[in-house]
Design a protein around this motif. Structure first.
Motif, PDB file in Angstrom:
ATOM      1  N   VAL A  32       0.853  -1.175   0.000  1.00 12.03           N
ATOM      2  CA  VAL A  32       0.000   0.000   0.000  1.00 12.03           C
ATOM      3  C   VAL A  32       0.895   1.232   0.000  1.00 12.03           C
ATOM      4  CG1 VAL A  32      -1.671   1.310   1.351  1.00 12.03           C
ATOM      5  CG2 VAL A  32      -1.851  -1.166   1.243  1.00 12.03           C
ATOM      6  N   ASP A  33       0.653   2.101  -0.957  1.00 13.61           N
ATOM      7  CA  ASP A  33       1.438   3.333  -1.008  1.00 13.61           C
ATOM      8  C   ASP A  33       0.835   4.434  -0.150  1.00 13.61           C
ATOM      9  OD1 ASP A  33       3.333   2.327  -2.775  1.00 13.61           O
ATOM     10  OD2 ASP A  33       2.107   2.807  -4.503  1.00 13.61           O
ATOM     11  N   VAL A  34      -0.507   4.517  -0.165  1.00 11.87           N
ATOM     12  CA  VAL A  34      -1.191   5.611   0.510  1.00 11.87           C
ATOM     13  C   VAL A  34      -2.301   5.064   1.393  1.00 11.87           C
ATOM     14  CG1 VAL A  34      -2.562   7.711   0.195  1.00 11.87           C
ATOM     15  CG2 VAL A  34      -0.782   7.143  -1.460  1.00 11.87           C
ATOM     16  N   ALA A  35      -2.447   5.666   2.563  1.00 10.16           N
ATOM     17  CA  ALA A  35      -3.555   5.323   3.456  1.00 10.16           C
ATOM     18  C   ALA A  35      -4.210   6.628   3.902  1.00 10.16           C
ATOM     19  CB  ALA A  35      -3.049   4.547   4.668  1.00 10.16           C
ATOM     20  N   VAL A  36      -5.533   6.576   4.077  1.00  7.08           N
ATOM     21  CA  VAL A  36      -6.284   7.754   4.525  1.00  7.08           C
ATOM     22  C   VAL A  36      -6.713   7.518   5.968  1.00  7.08           C
ATOM     23  CG1 VAL A  36      -8.315   9.201   4.141  1.00  7.08           C
ATOM     24  CG2 VAL A  36      -7.082   8.223   2.184  1.00  7.08           C
ATOM     25  N   LEU A  37      -6.459   8.494   6.791  1.00  9.20           N
ATOM     26  CA  LEU A  37      -6.772   8.412   8.214  1.00  9.20           C
ATOM     27  C   LEU A  37      -7.811   9.472   8.563  1.00  9.20           C
ATOM     28  CD1 LEU A  37      -6.213   7.602  11.193  1.00  9.20           C
ATOM     29  CD2 LEU A  37      -4.276   9.182  11.129  1.00  9.20           C
ATOM     30  N   ARG A  38      -8.886   9.040   9.164  1.00  9.47           N
ATOM     31  CA  ARG A  38      -9.880   9.969   9.695  1.00  9.47           C
ATOM     32  C   ARG A  38      -9.891   9.781  11.209  1.00  9.47           C
ATOM     33  NH1 ARG A  38     -14.665  10.061  11.978  1.00  9.47           N
ATOM     34  NH2 ARG A  38     -16.029  11.819  11.647  1.00  9.47           N
ATOM     35  N   PRO A  39      -9.513  10.809  11.961  1.00 16.28           N
ATOM     36  CA  PRO A  39      -9.564  10.665  13.421  1.00 16.28           C
ATOM     37  C   PRO A  39     -10.956  10.219  13.861  1.00 16.28           C
ATOM     38  CG  PRO A  39      -8.432  12.678  12.815  1.00 16.28           C
ATOM     39  CD  PRO A  39      -9.031  12.119  11.549  1.00 16.28           C
ATOM     40  N   GLN A  40     -11.003   9.312  14.786  1.00 12.94           N
ATOM     41  CA  GLN A  40     -12.246   8.631  15.148  1.00 12.94           C
ATOM     42  C   GLN A  40     -13.074   9.360  16.190  1.00 12.94           C
ATOM     43  OE1 GLN A  40     -13.376   6.060  13.365  1.00 12.94           O
ATOM     44  NE2 GLN A  40     -11.574   6.512  12.144  1.00 12.94           N
ATOM     45  N   HIS A  41     -13.375  10.629  15.909  1.00 10.37           N
ATOM     46  CA  HIS A  41     -14.279  11.362  16.797  1.00 10.37           C
ATOM     47  C   HIS A  41     -15.671  10.757  16.653  1.00 10.37           C
ATOM     48  CE1 HIS A  41     -16.872  15.063  17.642  1.00 10.37           C
ATOM     49  NE2 HIS A  41     -16.556  14.494  18.784  1.00 10.37           N
ATOM     50  N   GLY A  42     -16.237  10.450  17.763  1.00  7.58           N
ATOM     51  CA  GLY A  42     -17.498   9.710  17.789  1.00  7.58           C
ATOM     52  C   GLY A  42     -17.255   8.370  18.452  1.00  7.58           C
ATOM     53  N   TRP A  43     -16.181   7.722  18.050  1.00  6.20           N
ATOM     54  CA  TRP A  43     -15.768   6.480  18.725  1.00  6.20           C
ATOM     55  C   TRP A  43     -14.844   6.812  19.886  1.00  6.20           C
ATOM     56  CZ3 TRP A  43     -14.192   2.869  14.089  1.00  6.20           C
ATOM     57  CH2 TRP A  43     -15.336   2.581  13.344  1.00  6.20           C
ATOM     58  N   MET A  44     -14.049   7.854  19.696  1.00  2.80           N
ATOM     59  CA  MET A  44     -13.145   8.321  20.746  1.00  2.80           C
ATOM     60  C   MET A  44     -13.663   9.660  21.262  1.00  2.80           C
ATOM     61  SD  MET A  44      -9.427   7.616  18.973  1.00  2.80           S
ATOM     62  CE  MET A  44      -8.495   8.237  20.360  1.00  2.80           C
ATOM     63  N   LYS A  45     -13.453   9.908  22.546  1.00  4.79           N
ATOM     64  CA  LYS A  45     -13.787  11.217  23.105  1.00  4.79           C
ATOM     65  C   LYS A  45     -12.789  12.237  22.583  1.00  4.79           C
ATOM     66  CE  LYS A  45     -15.715   9.194  27.245  1.00  4.79           C
ATOM     67  NZ  LYS A  45     -15.529   8.900  28.647  1.00  4.79           N
ATOM     68  N   LEU A  46     -13.231  13.474  22.477  1.00  7.87           N
ATOM     69  CA  LEU A  46     -12.365  14.511  21.926  1.00  7.87           C
ATOM     70  C   LEU A  46     -11.056  14.666  22.690  1.00  7.87           C
ATOM     71  CD1 LEU A  46     -14.986  17.219  20.967  1.00  7.87           C
ATOM     72  CD2 LEU A  46     -13.488  15.963  19.415  1.00  7.87           C
ATOM     73  N   ASP A  47     -11.110  14.549  24.020  1.00  4.18           N
ATOM     74  CA  ASP A  47      -9.875  14.715  24.798  1.00  4.18           C
ATOM     75  C   ASP A  47      -8.922  13.537  24.634  1.00  4.18           C
ATOM     76  OD1 ASP A  47     -11.523  13.015  26.260  1.00  4.18           O
ATOM     77  OD2 ASP A  47     -10.972  13.867  28.195  1.00  4.18           O
ATOM     78  N   GLU A  48      -9.395  12.453  24.021  1.00  5.59           N
ATOM     79  CA  GLU A  48      -8.528  11.300  23.750  1.00  5.59           C
ATOM     80  C   GLU A  48      -7.777  11.443  22.431  1.00  5.59           C
ATOM     81  OE1 GLU A  48     -11.439   8.168  23.869  1.00  5.59           O
ATOM     82  OE2 GLU A  48     -11.217   7.897  26.031  1.00  5.59           O
ATOM     83  N   HIS A  76       1.744   2.726   8.735  1.00  5.55           N
ATOM     84  CA  HIS A  76       2.910   2.156   8.057  1.00  5.55           C
ATOM     85  C   HIS A  76       3.170   0.720   8.537  1.00  5.55           C
ATOM     86  CE1 HIS A  76       6.723   1.713   6.092  1.00  5.55           C
ATOM     87  NE2 HIS A  76       7.238   1.330   7.254  1.00  5.55           N
ATOM     88  N   GLU A  77       3.119   0.518   9.840  1.00  2.98           N
ATOM     89  CA  GLU A  77       3.401  -0.815  10.390  1.00  2.98           C
ATOM     90  C   GLU A  77       2.423  -1.862   9.869  1.00  2.98           C
ATOM     91  OE1 GLU A  77       3.620  -0.755  14.678  1.00  2.98           O
ATOM     92  OE2 GLU A  77       4.791   1.085  14.635  1.00  2.98           O
ATOM     93  N   VAL A  78       1.144  -1.524   9.815  1.00  3.61           N
ATOM     94  CA  VAL A  78       0.127  -2.499   9.431  1.00  3.61           C
ATOM     95  C   VAL A  78      -0.011  -2.610   7.917  1.00  3.61           C
ATOM     96  CG1 VAL A  78      -2.344  -3.043   9.558  1.00  3.61           C
ATOM     97  CG2 VAL A  78      -1.149  -2.209  11.587  1.00  3.61           C
ATOM     98  N   PHE A  79      -0.024  -1.463   7.221  1.00  4.57           N
ATOM     99  CA  PHE A  79      -0.308  -1.468   5.791  1.00  4.57           C
ATOM    100  C   PHE A  79       0.900  -1.168   4.911  1.00  4.57           C
ATOM    101  CE2 PHE A  79      -4.315  -0.024   7.849  1.00  4.57           C
ATOM    102  CZ  PHE A  79      -5.070  -1.158   7.581  1.00  4.57           C
ATOM    103  N   GLY A  80       1.991  -0.725   5.515  1.00 11.44           N
ATOM    104  CA  GLY A  80       3.174  -0.367   4.731  1.00 11.44           C
ATOM    105  C   GLY A  80       3.043   0.978   4.031  1.00 11.44           C
ATOM    106  N   ALA A  81       2.121   1.810   4.472  1.00 11.91           N
ATOM    107  CA  ALA A  81       1.880   3.104   3.821  1.00 11.91           C
ATOM    108  C   ALA A  81       3.106   3.998   3.924  1.00 11.91           C
ATOM    109  CB  ALA A  81       0.677   3.790   4.449  1.00 11.91           C
ATOM    110  N   ARG A  82       3.448   4.603   2.799  1.00 15.96           N
ATOM    111  CA  ARG A  82       4.540   5.575   2.778  1.00 15.96           C
ATOM    112  C   ARG A  82       4.004   7.008   2.773  1.00 15.96           C
ATOM    113  NH1 ARG A  82       9.461   4.393   1.810  1.00 15.96           N
ATOM    114  NH2 ARG A  82       9.885   5.969   0.245  1.00 15.96           N
ATOM    115  N   VAL A  83       2.739   7.138   2.411  1.00 23.40           N
ATOM    116  CA  VAL A  83       2.053   8.426   2.438  1.00 23.40           C
ATOM    117  C   VAL A  83       0.773   8.235   3.240  1.00 23.40           C
ATOM    118  CG1 VAL A  83       0.923  10.218   1.072  1.00 23.40           C
ATOM    119  CG2 VAL A  83       2.937   9.039   0.146  1.00 23.40           C
ATOM    120  N   VAL A  84       0.500   9.155   4.165  1.00 28.07           N
ATOM    121  CA  VAL A  84      -0.743   9.117   4.930  1.00 28.07           C
ATOM    122  C   VAL A  84      -1.454  10.450   4.717  1.00 28.07           C
ATOM    123  CG1 VAL A  84      -1.788   8.975   7.224  1.00 28.07           C
ATOM    124  CG2 VAL A  84       0.154   7.501   6.641  1.00 28.07           C
TER     125      VAL A  84
END
Length: 136
Positions: free
Chosen positions: A1-17, A31-39
């Motif tokens: 995987v070259d690229v992975a998209v990350l959406r912070p999990q607000h809703g599942w996690m509290k904002l202060d977390e 990177h560790e799980v998917f080998g992403a070089r770009v996030v």
């Protein structure tokens, strides 16, 4: 995987977390799980999980963390995430909220979207909730 998209999990996690360190940890995990070089990290918009003005201020702070992480990112090694990009999802959808508010008749004016901090100026109107009838 070259690229992975990350959406912070607000809703599942509290904002202060959702902290700067946890966001960096999530980037490294991509990177560790998917080998992403770009996030690509998506900023958080005003949505139904933002209940209070304090919540909204925290979301704005988290979006600042995201932008700072991308700006300041230095790869740990050749075999690590090399680049972090920001998907300005919040910027797009929050501007749409303002335009829609005017079109449906809210008595307001558009903020100057080019000025830093525009997100918090007058956004209180979006935090008013309809009080549903309790009799059904």
């Amino acid at each position: 995987v070259d690229v992975a998209v990350l959406r912070p999990q607000h809703g599942w996690m509290k904002l202060d977390e959702i902290t700067r360190d946890r966001l960096i940890e999530q980037v490294e995990l991509m990177h560790e799980v998917f080998g992403a070089r770009v996030v690509v990290i998506s900023t958080l918009p005003l949505n139904n999980n933002v209940i209070t003005k304090d919540d909204w201020e925290r979301v704005i702070q988290i979006n600042g963390f995201i932008r700072d992480i991308a700006h300041d990112w230095t790869p740990r090694s050749e075999d690590a995430v090399q680049w972090i990009l920001v998907q300005e999802f919040a910027n797009l959808t929050n501007q749409m909220l303002w335009h829609n508010a005017i079109h449906i008749g809210y008595n307001t004016s558009l903020p100057d979207f080019s000025i830093p901090g525009w997100e918090s100026a007058g956004a209180d109107m979006f935090l008013h909730r309809h009080k549903a009838l309790k009799e059904f």
